[in-house]
Design a protein around this motif. Structure first.
Motif, short mmCIF file in Angstrom:
data_model
loop_
_atom_site.label_atom_id
_atom_site.label_comp_id
_atom_site.label_asym_id
_atom_site.label_seq_id
_atom_site.Cartn_x
_atom_site.Cartn_y
_atom_site.Cartn_z
N LEU A 28 0.84 -1.20 0.00
CA LEU A 28 0.00 0.00 0.00
C LEU A 28 0.87 1.25 0.00
N ASP A 29 1.92 1.23 0.80
CA ASP A 29 2.84 2.36 0.85
C ASP A 29 3.56 2.55 -0.48
N ALA A 30 4.04 1.46 -1.07
CA ALA A 30 4.76 1.54 -2.35
C ALA A 30 3.86 2.06 -3.46
N ALA A 31 2.56 1.76 -3.37
CA ALA A 31 1.61 2.21 -4.40
C ALA A 31 1.13 3.64 -4.14
N GLY A 32 1.59 4.25 -3.05
CA GLY A 32 1.18 5.62 -2.74
C GLY A 32 -0.14 5.71 -2.01
N GLY A 33 -0.65 4.61 -1.51
CA GLY A 33 -1.96 4.62 -0.88
C GLY A 33 -1.96 4.77 0.63
N LEU A 34 -0.78 4.64 1.25
CA LEU A 34 -0.75 4.71 2.72
C LEU A 34 -0.93 6.13 3.23
N GLN A 35 -0.19 7.08 2.69
CA GLN A 35 -0.28 8.46 3.18
C GLN A 35 -1.71 9.02 3.08
N PRO A 36 -2.43 8.83 1.97
CA PRO A 36 -3.82 9.31 1.95
C PRO A 36 -4.70 8.64 3.01
N LEU A 37 -4.47 7.36 3.25
CA LEU A 37 -5.25 6.65 4.27
C LEU A 37 -4.96 7.20 5.66
#
Length: 89
Positions: free
Chosen positions: A77-86
């Motif tokens: 999730l972090d590598a795909a750029g999805g962690l920071q928005p979450l």
């Protein structure tokens, strides 16, 4: 101006290398507060974790109401750029 992070829950054990790695990644993303439930110290919590996540392995990570999964899923999730928005960052 800081925004409040969503409630983060980690189900872990004390010696699990994946649990340690997940906590390190969260720390690297600025997460300093989360609820850690040690299922090795509170065996009754493993059943609660399994009912909530559908899995028996640790870590199991929840950000707000979202079940992220384990360490591999958190890292993906972090590598795909999805962690920071979450995290609301």
């Amino acid at each position: 101006m800081s925004t409040a992070l969503p409630h983060i829950t980690l189900y872990t054990t004390g010696t699990c290398p994946y649990c340690i790695r997940a906590k390190q990644l969260l720390a690297a993303r600025g997460v300093t507060e989360y609820e850690e439930i040690r299922v090795d110290l509170q065996p009754e919590q493993r059943l609660a974790m399994m009912e909530r996540s559908g899995r028996r392995t640790v870590p199991q990570i929840f950000i707000g109401a979202t079940h992220v999964g384990g360490c591999d899923e958190l890292m993906a999730l972090d590598a795909a750029g999805g962690l920071q928005p979450l995290l609301g960052a």
